[in-house]
Design a protein around this motif. Sequence first.
Motif, PDB file in Angstrom:
ATOM      1  N   MET A  76       0.849  -1.192   0.000  1.00 11.34           N
ATOM      2  CA  MET A  76       0.000   0.000   0.000  1.00 11.34           C
ATOM      3  C   MET A  76       0.889   1.248   0.000  1.00 11.34           C
ATOM      4  O   MET A  76       1.797   1.347   0.827  1.00 11.34           O
ATOM      5  CB  MET A  76      -0.874  -0.040   1.265  1.00 11.34           C
ATOM      6  N   LEU A  77       0.614   2.158  -0.948  1.00  7.29           N
ATOM      7  CA  LEU A  77       1.408   3.391  -1.045  1.00  7.29           C
ATOM      8  C   LEU A  77       0.509   4.587  -0.743  1.00  7.29           C
ATOM      9  O   LEU A  77      -0.641   4.624  -1.217  1.00  7.29           O
ATOM     10  CB  LEU A  77       1.958   3.578  -2.469  1.00  7.29           C
ATOM     11  N   LEU A  78       1.040   5.554  -0.006  1.00  7.96           N
ATOM     12  CA  LEU A  78       0.290   6.788   0.234  1.00  7.96           C
ATOM     13  C   LEU A  78       1.105   7.957  -0.304  1.00  7.96           C
ATOM     14  O   LEU A  78       2.174   8.276   0.226  1.00  7.96           O
ATOM     15  CB  LEU A  78       0.013   6.980   1.734  1.00  7.96           C
ATOM     16  N   TYR A  79       0.605   8.545  -1.395  1.00  9.76           N
ATOM     17  CA  TYR A  79       1.222   9.744  -1.961  1.00  9.76           C
ATOM     18  C   TYR A  79       0.782  10.897  -1.067  1.00  9.76           C
ATOM     19  O   TYR A  79      -0.426  11.185  -0.948  1.00  9.76           O
ATOM     20  CB  TYR A  79       0.773   9.952  -3.404  1.00  9.76           C
ATOM     21  N   SER A  80       1.750  11.553  -0.453  1.00  3.89           N
ATOM     22  CA  SER A  80       1.400  12.496   0.613  1.00  3.89           C
ATOM     23  C   SER A  80       2.510  13.527   0.774  1.00  3.89           C
ATOM     24  O   SER A  80       3.510  13.506   0.051  1.00  3.89           O
ATOM     25  CB  SER A  80       1.196  11.714   1.917  1.00  3.89           C
ATOM     26  N   ASN A  81       2.324  14.405   1.737  1.00  4.42           N
ATOM     27  CA  ASN A  81       3.346  15.403   2.043  1.00  4.42           C
ATOM     28  C   ASN A  81       3.346  15.615   3.548  1.00  4.42           C
ATOM     29  O   ASN A  81       2.273  15.656   4.165  1.00  4.42           O
ATOM     30  CB  ASN A  81       3.048  16.714   1.310  1.00  4.42           C
ATOM     31  N   ALA A  82       4.548  15.761   4.109  1.00  2.80           N
ATOM     32  CA  ALA A  82       4.665  15.837   5.576  1.00  2.80           C
ATOM     33  C   ALA A  82       3.920  17.034   6.168  1.00  2.80           C
ATOM     34  O   ALA A  82       3.509  16.997   7.331  1.00  2.80           O
ATOM     35  CB  ALA A  82       6.146  15.902   5.964  1.00  2.80           C
ATOM     36  N   LEU A  83       3.722  18.098   5.380  1.00  4.12           N
ATOM     37  CA  LEU A  83       3.036  19.287   5.903  1.00  4.12           C
ATOM     38  C   LEU A  83       1.526  19.248   5.702  1.00  4.12           C
ATOM     39  O   LEU A  83       0.817  20.162   6.117  1.00  4.12           O
ATOM     40  CB  LEU A  83       3.586  20.546   5.204  1.00  4.12           C
ATOM     41  N   SER A  84       1.052  18.205   5.038  1.00  2.00           N
ATOM     42  CA  SER A  84      -0.367  18.134   4.671  1.00  2.00           C
ATOM     43  C   SER A  84      -1.193  17.451   5.749  1.00  2.00           C
ATOM     44  O   SER A  84      -1.008  16.262   6.047  1.00  2.00           O
ATOM     45  CB  SER A  84      -0.496  17.373   3.345  1.00  2.00           C
ATOM     46  N   GLY A  85      -2.143  18.198   6.298  1.00  3.56           N
ATOM     47  CA  GLY A  85      -3.028  17.632   7.314  1.00  3.56           C
ATOM     48  C   GLY A  85      -3.949  16.570   6.731  1.00  3.56           C
ATOM     49  O   GLY A  85      -4.303  15.601   7.417  1.00  3.56           O
ATOM     50  N   HIS A  86      -4.371  16.756   5.487  1.00  3.36           N
ATOM     51  CA  HIS A  86      -5.210  15.733   4.852  1.00  3.36           C
ATOM     52  C   HIS A  86      -4.450  14.409   4.733  1.00  3.36           C
ATOM     53  O   HIS A  86      -5.037  13.337   4.876  1.00  3.36           O
ATOM     54  CB  HIS A  86      -5.667  16.200   3.457  1.00  3.36           C
ATOM     55  N   SER A  87      -3.141  14.495   4.467  1.00  2.00           N
ATOM     56  CA  SER A  87      -2.318  13.282   4.392  1.00  2.00           C
ATOM     57  C   SER A  87      -2.168  12.668   5.780  1.00  2.00           C
ATOM     58  O   SER A  87      -2.256  11.446   5.946  1.00  2.00           O
ATOM     59  CB  SER A  87      -0.926  13.600   3.836  1.00  2.00           C
ATOM     60  N   HIS A  88      -1.948  13.531   6.776  1.00  3.19           N
ATOM     61  CA  HIS A  88      -1.759  13.018   8.141  1.00  3.19           C
ATOM     62  C   HIS A  88      -2.987  12.249   8.617  1.00  3.19           C
ATOM     63  O   HIS A  88      -2.878  11.229   9.301  1.00  3.19           O
ATOM     64  CB  HIS A  88      -1.454  14.156   9.114  1.00  3.19           C
ATOM     65  N   ARG A  89      -4.165  12.755   8.245  1.00  4.88           N
ATOM     66  CA  ARG A  89      -5.425  12.100   8.608  1.00  4.88           C
ATOM     67  C   ARG A  89      -5.388  10.615   8.234  1.00  4.88           C
ATOM     68  O   ARG A  89      -5.776   9.744   9.007  1.00  4.88           O
ATOM     69  CB  ARG A  89      -6.508  12.837   7.811  1.00  4.88           C
ATOM     70  N   ASP A 112       6.117  16.655  -3.658  1.00  2.00           N
ATOM     71  CA  ASP A 112       6.524  18.039  -3.392  1.00  2.00           C
ATOM     72  C   ASP A 112       5.458  18.981  -3.961  1.00  2.00           C
ATOM     73  O   ASP A 112       5.522  19.376  -5.132  1.00  2.00           O
ATOM     74  CB  ASP A 112       7.903  18.300  -4.011  1.00  2.00           C
ATOM     75  N   ILE A 113       4.474  19.319  -3.117  1.00  2.00           N
ATOM     76  CA  ILE A 113       3.355  20.126  -3.624  1.00  2.00           C
ATOM     77  C   ILE A 113       3.770  21.582  -3.876  1.00  2.00           C
ATOM     78  O   ILE A 113       3.144  22.263  -4.667  1.00  2.00           O
ATOM     79  CB  ILE A 113       2.114  20.055  -2.701  1.00  2.00           C
ATOM     80  N   LEU A 114       4.830  22.031  -3.215  1.00  2.00           N
ATOM     81  CA  LEU A 114       5.271  23.409  -3.464  1.00  2.00           C
ATOM     82  C   LEU A 114       5.896  23.528  -4.848  1.00  2.00           C
ATOM     83  O   LEU A 114       5.837  24.578  -5.488  1.00  2.00           O
ATOM     84  CB  LEU A 114       6.258  23.870  -2.383  1.00  2.00           C
ATOM     85  N   ASN A 138       1.248  15.307 -15.368  1.00  2.00           N
ATOM     86  CA  ASN A 138       0.312  14.422 -16.085  1.00  2.00           C
ATOM     87  C   ASN A 138       0.230  13.067 -15.417  1.00  2.00           C
ATOM     88  O   ASN A 138      -0.851  12.480 -15.294  1.00  2.00           O
ATOM     89  CB  ASN A 138       0.745  14.263 -17.543  1.00  2.00           C
ATOM     90  N   GLU A 139       1.384  12.595 -14.954  1.00  2.00           N
ATOM     91  CA  GLU A 139       1.426  11.275 -14.316  1.00  2.00           C
ATOM     92  C   GLU A 139       0.572  11.272 -13.049  1.00  2.00           C
ATOM     93  O   GLU A 139      -0.209  10.355 -12.809  1.00  2.00           O
ATOM     94  CB  GLU A 139       2.890  10.964 -13.976  1.00  2.00           C
ATOM     95  N   PHE A 140       0.693  12.352 -12.248  1.00  2.00           N
ATOM     96  CA  PHE A 140      -0.080  12.398 -11.005  1.00  2.00           C
ATOM     97  C   PHE A 140      -1.571  12.599 -11.299  1.00  2.00           C
ATOM     98  O   PHE A 140      -2.430  11.987 -10.640  1.00  2.00           O
ATOM     99  CB  PHE A 140       0.438  13.521 -10.080  1.00  2.00           C
ATOM    100  N   LEU A 141      -1.870  13.444 -12.308  1.00  2.00           N
ATOM    101  CA  LEU A 141      -3.279  13.716 -12.625  1.00  2.00           C
ATOM    102  C   LEU A 141      -4.024  12.456 -13.075  1.00  2.00           C
ATOM    103  O   LEU A 141      -5.246  12.377 -12.941  1.00  2.00           O
ATOM    104  CB  LEU A 141      -3.380  14.815 -13.696  1.00  2.00           C
ATOM    105  N   ILE A 185      -3.106  15.828  -3.139  1.00  2.00           N
ATOM    106  CA  ILE A 185      -2.780  14.716  -2.257  1.00  2.00           C
ATOM    107  C   ILE A 185      -3.749  14.776  -1.066  1.00  2.00           C
ATOM    108  O   ILE A 185      -4.301  15.858  -0.794  1.00  2.00           O
ATOM    109  CB  ILE A 185      -1.313  14.796  -1.757  1.00  2.00           C
ATOM    110  N   PRO A 186      -3.965  13.679  -0.369  1.00  2.00           N
ATOM    111  CA  PRO A 186      -3.340  12.371  -0.529  1.00  2.00           C
ATOM    112  C   PRO A 186      -4.028  11.516  -1.592  1.00  2.00           C
ATOM    113  O   PRO A 186      -5.187  11.728  -1.930  1.00  2.00           O
ATOM    114  CB  PRO A 186      -3.544  11.732   0.859  1.00  2.00           C
ATOM    115  N   VAL A 187      -3.236  10.548  -2.076  1.00  2.00           N
ATOM    116  CA  VAL A 187      -3.753   9.501  -2.963  1.00  2.00           C
ATOM    117  C   VAL A 187      -3.251   8.170  -2.405  1.00  2.00           C
ATOM    118  O   VAL A 187      -2.066   8.046  -2.053  1.00  2.00           O
ATOM    119  CB  VAL A 187      -3.258   9.690  -4.416  1.00  2.00           C
ATOM    120  N   LEU A 188      -4.151   7.206  -2.349  1.00  2.00           N
ATOM    121  CA  LEU A 188      -3.774   5.870  -1.882  1.00  2.00           C
ATOM    122  C   LEU A 188      -3.722   4.926  -3.081  1.00  2.00           C
ATOM    123  O   LEU A 188      -4.642   4.936  -3.921  1.00  2.00           O
ATOM    124  CB  LEU A 188      -4.804   5.336  -0.882  1.00  2.00           C
TER     125      LEU A 188
END
Length: 203
Positions: A1-14, A32-34, A41-44, A52-55
């Motif tokens: 299981m992979l979680l595409y996320s960012n350490a500063l993202s509260g939605h990811s932390h959830r 790197d959302i910044l 295109n790959e992420f979209l 993010i996040p995407v599981l």
Amino acid sequence: MLLYSNALSGHSHRVRLFLSLINHPVELVEVDILRGEQKTNEFLKMNSLGQIPVLRDGDVVIGDSNAILVYLAKKFGRVDWLPEDPLGAAQVHRWLSIAAGELAYGMAAARRTRLFSAKPVPEDVISRSYALLNVLDEELEQRDWLTGRLTLADIALYTYVARAPEGGIDLTSYPYVQTWLCRIESLPHFVPFVKTPAGLAAA
Ligand SMILES: N[C@@H](CCC(=O)N[C@@H](CS)C(=O)NCC(=O)O)C(=O)O
């Protein structure tokens, strides 16, 4: 299981928090959302909203933190976290809607403004934040958990309420909210969300 996320993202932390509480491993892929990696295109192809996040779970790809929480609870048969009876399910979904509405456009938006822009937090964001805190404190005065028992509702609300001071939102007048935050932080396998310089300065 992979979680595409960012350490500063509260939605990811959830999502990370829920996976940790149910003791399920996940591999984090830092986006790197910044630098706009969520708009490639790959992420979209994974999340057409470019967020993010995407599981990724085998062939299954899901965007949206609350949708991911629901998927995980259902996948692992965790009716304790997402009840199946009509009222229990509706009570959880009420809070998932609040997390995507009043919380996202209140406390989460206040934090994002303070962290990522030089502009002041808009007045409507501040008043939306305190309006939700008043509701939360009143409801949590009556019960330990948002729906009466620990569910996805508490997980969906936790992160951005805990870091509301980073957006300049003061929690000191909300004793029941503070106790509820501590209750969540005391759960076995709790994982904290990063504290940012804005938050440390506000503390
Ligand atoms: N409703 C979405 C909101 C997700 C969201 O706002 N993610 C932010 C990070 S916390 C993001 O991807 N921002 C970058 C962008 O929108 O370009 C969810 O619950 O997952």
